[in-house]
Design a protein around this motif. Structure first.
Motif: not given
Length: 236
Positions: A40-41, A44, A82
């Motif tokens: 997720e880092e 996204n 993101q």
């Protein structure tokens, strides 16, 4: 073999984006593969956005109102953080466009039809219109795709391009043993330059998918495979 490659210059110079290009270790068309591959880092993926690609010259602007929607088209632009933008290819040309000054990004799926219809120009035009991008500031990446070494086409198709790009006629057709080979990399480079992108800001990875079919999917070499390379970029 790794699941994906990166572009050294982009990693070194532009810390506001993440850019990856997947290999045959995963099928980027399968979102489960992407979720298994990236944290997720890194991306996204809950906001992953891609087109329903139709070999057009349509550019879709992604903002807070349409994140995650799948829209007909073959290019995407955004300045929203993101939100990973994904283009799927397997011989067609993926082109990434980065505006480091205005923190905006674009990706284009340029098969021969999209290349003919100058989808890269359309993408840049939309970035100029929506994000005040200056083409001279843009940095572009031409990703793994079929090269002129392998892309045999009809003489008729070559003539279509010669007519469409009259100022550059004859600069992108290679003839070997009486057969015509089209250089989609060169055509897209010329289109970018015609938009005033600086030559030193065009990064052509020069990776032919047909020659490097062990590492990247090739529609021609892999018998019309449904699996795809993913070119994915996100503003951090």
């Amino acid at each position: 073999m790794e699941n994906y490659i990166t572009v050294d210059r982009i990693k070194k110079e532009f810390d506001f984006v993440n850019l990856v290009i997947t290999t045959t270790n995963i099928d980027a068309k399968n979102e489960e593969d992407l979720f298994k591959t990236f944290s997720e880092e890194e991306f996204n993926l809950k906001k992953l956005t891609r087109n329903s690609q139709i070999h057009s010259s349509i550019v879709n602007k992604i903002d807070e109102n349409n994140i995650g929607q799948r829209i007909d088209g073959d290019a995407l632009i955004t300045n929203v953080a993101q939100v990973p933008l994904l283009i799927l290819t397997a011989d067609c040309v993926p082109v990434v466009i980065i505006d480091p000054k205005n923190k905006a990004i674009g990706v284009a799926h340029a098969g021969w039809r999209g290349t003919y219809d100058k989808i890269c120009k359309n993408t840049i035009d939309e970035m100029v219109k929506n994000y005040n991008s200056n083409p001279e500031d843009l940095v572009c990446v031409i990703g793994p795709s079929i090269g002129a070494c392998c892309y045999e086409v009809s003489e008729e198709l070559v003539e279509k391009f010669n007519t469409n790009l009259a100022n550059h006629a004859g600069k992108f057709d290679i003839i070997k043993d009486g057969k015509h080979y089209l250089d989609l990399w060169k055509i897209n480079e010329l289109t970018l330059k015609d938009c005033n992108v600086k030559e030193e800001n065009i990064i052509n990875l020069q990776i032919c998918t047909n020659c490097n079919h062990d590492k990247f999917y090739s529609y021609r070499k892999h018998n019309k495979t449904p699996k795809r390379i993913g070119t994915m970029i996100q503003i951090k």
